[in-house]
Write a protein that holds these residues in place. Structure first.
Motif, mmCIF file in Angstrom:
data_model
loop_
_atom_site.group_PDB
_atom_site.id
_atom_site.type_symbol
_atom_site.label_atom_id
_atom_site.label_comp_id
_atom_site.label_asym_id
_atom_site.label_seq_id
_atom_site.Cartn_x
_atom_site.Cartn_y
_atom_site.Cartn_z
ATOM 1 N N ARG A 23 0.822 -1.200 0.000
ATOM 2 C CA ARG A 23 0.000 0.000 0.000
ATOM 3 C C ARG A 23 0.863 1.258 0.000
ATOM 4 N NH1 ARG A 23 -5.820 0.561 2.338
ATOM 5 N NH2 ARG A 23 -5.906 -1.124 0.854
ATOM 6 N N ARG A 24 1.995 1.161 0.692
ATOM 7 C CA ARG A 24 2.828 2.352 0.825
ATOM 8 C C ARG A 24 3.693 2.569 -0.416
ATOM 9 N NH1 ARG A 24 5.317 1.344 5.866
ATOM 10 N NH2 ARG A 24 3.238 1.310 6.738
ATOM 11 N N PRO A 26 3.653 2.801 -3.852
ATOM 12 C CA PRO A 26 3.594 3.729 -4.984
ATOM 13 C C PRO A 26 4.016 5.146 -4.624
ATOM 14 C CG PRO A 26 1.545 2.479 -4.767
ATOM 15 C CD PRO A 26 2.362 2.186 -3.569
ATOM 16 N N SER A 27 3.612 5.612 -3.433
ATOM 17 C CA SER A 27 3.935 6.991 -3.081
ATOM 18 C C SER A 27 5.365 7.114 -2.574
ATOM 19 C CB SER A 27 2.946 7.503 -2.036
ATOM 20 O OG SER A 27 2.883 6.588 -0.972
ATOM 21 N N PRO A 33 4.038 9.357 -8.448
ATOM 22 C CA PRO A 33 2.854 8.696 -8.989
ATOM 23 C C PRO A 33 2.884 8.671 -10.514
ATOM 24 C CG PRO A 33 2.311 10.814 -8.006
ATOM 25 C CD PRO A 33 3.733 10.553 -7.697
ATOM 26 N N ARG A 34 2.543 7.546 -11.075
ATOM 27 C CA ARG A 34 2.517 7.416 -12.533
ATOM 28 C C ARG A 34 1.085 7.206 -12.996
ATOM 29 N NH1 ARG A 34 6.051 7.852 -16.010
ATOM 30 N NH2 ARG A 34 4.740 7.191 -17.707
ATOM 31 N N PRO A 35 0.697 7.971 -14.024
ATOM 32 C CA PRO A 35 -0.654 7.766 -14.525
ATOM 33 C C PRO A 35 -0.770 6.418 -15.234
ATOM 34 C CG PRO A 35 0.522 9.322 -15.903
ATOM 35 C CD PRO A 35 1.413 9.027 -14.736
ATOM 36 N N SER A 36 -1.841 5.710 -14.942
ATOM 37 C CA SER A 36 -2.071 4.456 -15.639
ATOM 38 C C SER A 36 -3.285 4.650 -16.543
ATOM 39 C CB SER A 36 -2.346 3.350 -14.630
ATOM 40 O OG SER A 36 -3.414 3.708 -13.789
ATOM 41 N N MET A 37 -3.192 4.189 -17.765
ATOM 42 C CA MET A 37 -4.291 4.421 -18.676
ATOM 43 C C MET A 37 -4.404 3.257 -19.648
ATOM 44 S SD MET A 37 -4.971 7.861 -20.775
ATOM 45 C CE MET A 37 -3.648 8.703 -19.968
ATOM 46 N N THR A 38 -5.614 2.911 -19.980
ATOM 47 C CA THR A 38 -5.800 1.861 -20.976
ATOM 48 C C THR A 38 -5.640 2.477 -22.361
ATOM 49 O OG1 THR A 38 -8.139 2.303 -21.099
ATOM 50 C CG2 THR A 38 -7.438 0.689 -19.479
ATOM 51 N N ARG A 92 2.653 15.475 -24.319
ATOM 52 C CA ARG A 92 2.852 15.204 -22.904
ATOM 53 C C ARG A 92 2.083 13.948 -22.517
ATOM 54 N NH1 ARG A 92 2.357 20.734 -19.813
ATOM 55 N NH2 ARG A 92 4.484 21.221 -20.390
#
Lengths: 107, 241
Positions: A23-24, A26-27, A33-38, A92
């Motif tokens: 839980r800790r 990623p930060s 933090p990395r954006p996750s996107m499909t 970007r």
């Protein structure tokens, strides 16, 4: 049977620790933090993003034209600048333009 | 063949006049109430038992919670926890509104740009205020990329500002356009089924597939709206330079 209990507790402890760690993570990671996107989400985003930037540019140009009474010159200029903003936003988005890509100036 | 756009018509159910303003309770307002009641009922009923081993309904509620919590954790980090209630509400509202709109004879709240724009503007203004409160005037450095030669500065700052201002518009237009286009397409194919008589089986098959696709889009758009809210919140909270 009596020996089983502390063993169970120890295992539970380990699992709890692992879950908290996960839980800790990623930060705490250095990357931030990395954006996750499909893929579909990305495709849906890029086009609208570009159009919105051009639209905002045109709107700003038109508004400033009304203020300074210079129709249609600022509209023309801001349309182009809006297009540039759109391209920058999409680039970007595509991850080609990492934050800090400006460092060292243009080549 | 019915008008494929008639489904988006706003009809006042209880006409109310407030001075010069028309503040009637419309079918749009009615379905917003329906969505809010559904979400409230769902979350409260699902969690009423608070079982250690969750039942079916509670699993779904926990799934939704974990999903949004994960989004915030991945995109904003620990600082984003304070904003969980708002983002969860936003996600549940959009998702439920989209899915309720898939039921025949209902009204899709999110197919009107003023509704989606109101939500996007709320997110945009909120995120800007959060950034200003947390970072003060230092927040404006967001528009100035580091290591930029001085003569480029005015141009790039204008580009950055336009890019920033385009956020609520792209956020609102994306959700609205997807919902409107999808529902119009469903209605057009529905019209073909009637008009073609026995050959209407072909568009009917397409219609079944499209319904599945629309359900996917209903979820995807709620997800995209939520992710982008998280990303914008991240920009406001974790100023990179």
């Amino acid at each position: 049977m009596a020996e089983d209990k502390p063993d169970d507790l120890a295992r539970l402890e380990a699992r709890l620790k692992a879950a908290q760690e996960a839980r800790r993570d990623p930060s705490a990671g250095g990357e931030g933090p990395r954006p996750s996107m499909t893929g579909a989400g990305f495709a849906l985003r890029a086009g609208v993003e570009m159009a919105a930037c051009v639209g905002v540019g045109a709107g700003m140009g038109y508004g400033l034209d009304l203020v300074f009474d210079t129709r249609p010159w600022l509209l023309v200029v801001f349309l182009v600048v809006g297009g540039a903003a759109g391209i920058m936003t999409v680039m970007r988005l595509a991850g080609r333009m990492e934050p800090g890509a400006w460092e060292g100036g243009p080549k | 063949m019915g008008d494929p756009l008639a489904q988006f018509l706003i009809k006042p159910l209880f006409p109310i006049k407030l001075g010069a303003w028309d503040v009637s309770f419309t079918n749009s307002s009615a379905f917003m109430v329906v969505v809010i009641v559904l979400v409230t009922l769902f979350t409260n009923l699902a969690m009423s038992k608070r079982a250690m081993v969750p039942g079916r309904l509670q699993s779904v509620a926990e799934l939704a919670y974990e999903f949004v919590a994960g989004l915030i954790r991945d995109n904003v980090g620990d600082k984003g926890k304070d904003y969980f209630p708002f983002i969860f509400t936003l996600f549940m509202f959009i998702l439920t509104a989209n899915v309720v709109g898939m039921v025949p004879y209902t009204f899709t709240v999110t197919s009107h740009i003023i509704v989606t724009f109101a939500m996007a503007a709320f997110v945009f203004i909120g995120v800007t205020v959060i950034g200003l409160v947390k970072h003060g005037t230092h927040w404006f450095s967001f528009f100035v990329p580091p290591g930029l030669p001085g003569w480029l500065l005015p141009l790039v700052v204008v580009i950055e500002v336009i890019s920033y201002l385009s956020r609520p518009i792209s956020l609102a237009v994306r959700l609205f356009a997807n919902m409107t286009a999808g529902h119009t397409m469903l209605k057009v194919f529905g019209g073909f089924v009637i008009a073609l008589g026995i050959f209407g089986v072909a568009p009917l098959a397409v219609l079944v597939a499209l319904t599945g696709l629309e359900l996917l889009i209903a979820f995807l758009q709620a997800y995209v709206f939520t992710v982008l809210t998280c990303l914008y919140l991240n920009d406001a909270l974790n100023l990179s330079h």
